[in-house]
Write a protein that holds these residues in place. Sequence first.
Motif, short mmCIF file in Angstrom:
data_model
loop_
_atom_site.label_atom_id
_atom_site.label_comp_id
_atom_site.label_asym_id
_atom_site.label_seq_id
_atom_site.Cartn_x
_atom_site.Cartn_y
_atom_site.Cartn_z
N GLY A 122 0.83 -1.21 0.00
CA GLY A 122 0.00 0.00 0.00
C GLY A 122 0.85 1.25 0.00
O GLY A 122 1.80 1.37 0.79
N GLY A 123 0.52 2.18 -0.90
CA GLY A 123 1.34 3.38 -1.07
C GLY A 123 0.70 4.66 -0.61
O GLY A 123 1.02 5.73 -1.11
N GLY A 124 -0.22 4.59 0.36
CA GLY A 124 -0.79 5.80 0.94
C GLY A 124 0.18 6.41 1.94
O GLY A 124 1.35 6.00 2.03
N PRO A 125 -0.26 7.40 2.74
CA PRO A 125 0.65 8.04 3.70
C PRO A 125 1.31 7.05 4.67
O PRO A 125 2.49 7.18 4.97
CB PRO A 125 -0.28 9.01 4.45
CG PRO A 125 -1.34 9.34 3.46
CD PRO A 125 -1.58 8.07 2.70
N ALA A 126 0.55 6.05 5.15
CA ALA A 126 1.13 5.07 6.07
C ALA A 126 2.21 4.24 5.37
O ALA A 126 3.29 4.02 5.92
CB ALA A 126 0.04 4.16 6.63
N GLY A 127 1.91 3.76 4.16
CA GLY A 127 2.89 2.97 3.42
C GLY A 127 4.12 3.76 3.04
O GLY A 127 5.25 3.27 3.15
N LEU A 128 3.92 5.00 2.60
CA LEU A 128 5.06 5.83 2.24
C LEU A 128 5.90 6.14 3.48
O LEU A 128 7.14 6.16 3.42
CB LEU A 128 4.58 7.13 1.59
CG LEU A 128 4.04 6.97 0.16
CD1 LEU A 128 3.29 8.23 -0.27
CD2 LEU A 128 5.18 6.68 -0.81
N GLY A 129 5.23 6.40 4.62
CA GLY A 129 5.97 6.63 5.86
C GLY A 129 6.81 5.43 6.23
O GLY A 129 7.99 5.55 6.61
N LYS A 163 -2.38 0.80 -7.56
CA LYS A 163 -2.77 1.77 -8.58
C LYS A 163 -1.80 2.94 -8.65
O LYS A 163 -1.07 3.10 -9.63
CB LYS A 163 -4.19 2.28 -8.33
CG LYS A 163 -4.71 3.18 -9.44
CD LYS A 163 -6.19 3.48 -9.27
CE LYS A 163 -6.71 4.30 -10.45
NZ LYS A 163 -8.15 4.64 -10.30
N ALA A 164 -1.77 3.77 -7.61
CA ALA A 164 -0.89 4.93 -7.60
C ALA A 164 -0.59 5.30 -6.16
O ALA A 164 -1.46 5.19 -5.29
CB ALA A 164 -1.52 6.13 -8.33
N THR A 165 0.63 5.74 -5.89
CA THR A 165 0.98 6.13 -4.53
C THR A 165 0.14 7.35 -4.12
O THR A 165 -0.27 8.15 -4.93
CB THR A 165 2.47 6.46 -4.43
OG1 THR A 165 2.83 7.39 -5.48
CG2 THR A 165 3.31 5.23 -4.53
N GLY A 166 -0.07 7.44 -2.82
CA GLY A 166 -0.84 8.55 -2.28
C GLY A 166 -2.15 8.15 -1.65
O GLY A 166 -2.63 8.80 -0.72
N LEU A 194 1.36 -3.97 6.44
CA LEU A 194 0.12 -3.84 5.68
C LEU A 194 -0.39 -2.42 5.83
O LEU A 194 -0.71 -1.97 6.93
CB LEU A 194 -0.93 -4.82 6.20
CG LEU A 194 -0.59 -6.31 6.13
CD1 LEU A 194 -1.71 -7.13 6.75
CD2 LEU A 194 -0.36 -6.72 4.68
N ALA A 195 -0.45 -1.69 4.71
CA ALA A 195 -0.92 -0.31 4.72
C ALA A 195 -1.80 -0.09 3.49
O ALA A 195 -1.71 0.93 2.80
CB ALA A 195 0.26 0.66 4.71
#
Length: 551
Positions: free
Chosen positions: A233-240, A258-261, A333-334
């Motif tokens: 998962g590339g949302g804020p938690a995954g990117l962090g 799909k896309a980060t963010g 897992l994010a």
Amino acid sequence: MSLPILLTVDDDPAVSRSVARDLRRRYGQDYRVVRAGSGADALDALREIKLRGDAVAAILADYRMPNMDGITFLEQAMDLFPHARRALLTAYADTDAAIQAINVVDVDHYLLKPWDPPEEKLYPVVDALVEAWRVAGDRPVAETKVVGHRWSQPSYQVRDFLARNSVPYRWYSAGEPEAQRLLEAADATAADIPVLVTPDGTVLRKPSGEEIADAVGLSTRPAEAFYDLVVVGGGPAGLGAAVYGASEGLRTVLVERKATGGQAGQSSRIENYLGFPDGVSGAQLTDRARRQAQKFGAEVLTARDVVGLQARGSARVITFGDGTEIASHAVVLASGVSYRALEAEGVAELTGRGVYYGSASTEAPECENRHVYIVGGANSAGQAAVFFSRYARDVTLVVRGESLQASMSHYLIEQLEAIGNVHVRTHTTVTRAHGEEHLEQLTLCDGRGHFETVPASHLFVFIGAAPRTDWLGDTVVRDEHGFVRTGPDLLVDGRRPPGWPLERDPYHLESSIPGVFVAGDVRSQSVKRVASAVGEGAMAVTLVHRYLEAR
């Protein structure tokens, strides 16, 4: 080849000399500093620079200048050097103007005068400007071409994928002469739409997300078979998690479907995130976080659908939709959440053809002078209303509850109240969407059971949060809503979850499988805020280290 230019514009000679002096002291070896005393003089200088073929890396313009203020100047400067980064010099009393500049001309930063000491207040801002310019460069942008139908879900999905992954593209609407010429050159027909043509001439017909990602140069295949840490998962938690994992020496790969963010990446403006007093768009925050993770060595895989998770001895194995696998010592897992489907007649049939989940910023130009409806009462819906109010004639927020106060931040409610073309309808639900090729009308029902059918071309849905955890099945313990339980929530009457193999209790963010941690919205009982998601991503990496050291 001549050095790229840092241009400063200020009508106060003392300030102009001061900023030029400070810039030369820090950047004089790598950049040429040019200063101008007015917006008109600066535009003349930019035209001359353009004719010479030199590059402009960044422009720092004073807000209060006679005849032409800084915002007006930057608007015109963008036509000459669209890739130059922009900062506005302001006095404390002009911070409102700085906020306006961010919305009008996409200013990257604003600087309060005076900026002493420059090491703390000037150089970090200019460092960020020149770093962003170096990444984008000042070279012509190679565009991907897309031929599609205006009211087509597959065509919308292609545009949305490209936009959310920051891939420059040009849209050609089927039926237009230029679109027809492009189809003929690509040896394609209307039956092949959507058609995508990459800058190197590769033609894709009805492409999938993974095919698009491969064609435009996004990474889709892991470089290794085994990692220290896999982040799903590339949302804020995954990117962090990816930033902290990679920066602390873990071989880290982030996998995004799909896309980060995530949902945050679609936000037009996040204004309550710590450290960004002037706000930041979800796309900007995502881009910075992705580049930061990659700078530390994290891999980022796009358009890869994760369908399985297994514990095989000490390894944690992730399975992709195509059957391939990667393994790691630990997993975060994010995978976040998705907006719940709007249960109203006609909505499913018109999704992607006037009905959209999330902000769908690619649709903003099409909303000009139209009446837009937004369903939802939380921050994401409010941010979308602010964004679309700049394009649409009217924006109506449709809210099931009695007010916005229970679910939306106070600052956002105040913003909405101050925008004349934004209206809020409480105690209201959408019961039906009407239209043939695209959305044309909505039927609304108020709290008294009265129905009203209104014209509408666009409906954006922001209701509820469904966790993306179906792919986990019974692998980990989830709550009744599908969110993953972690830490103390796994203990029942002080007993550890069934099958837990260790002599210790699960760590705070650890799932029912040792070494599999959970961060962000997908975690049961999490706080649905960007800052908390980033914090959990960082905390998960700390717990990963603890897990690895204790094995």
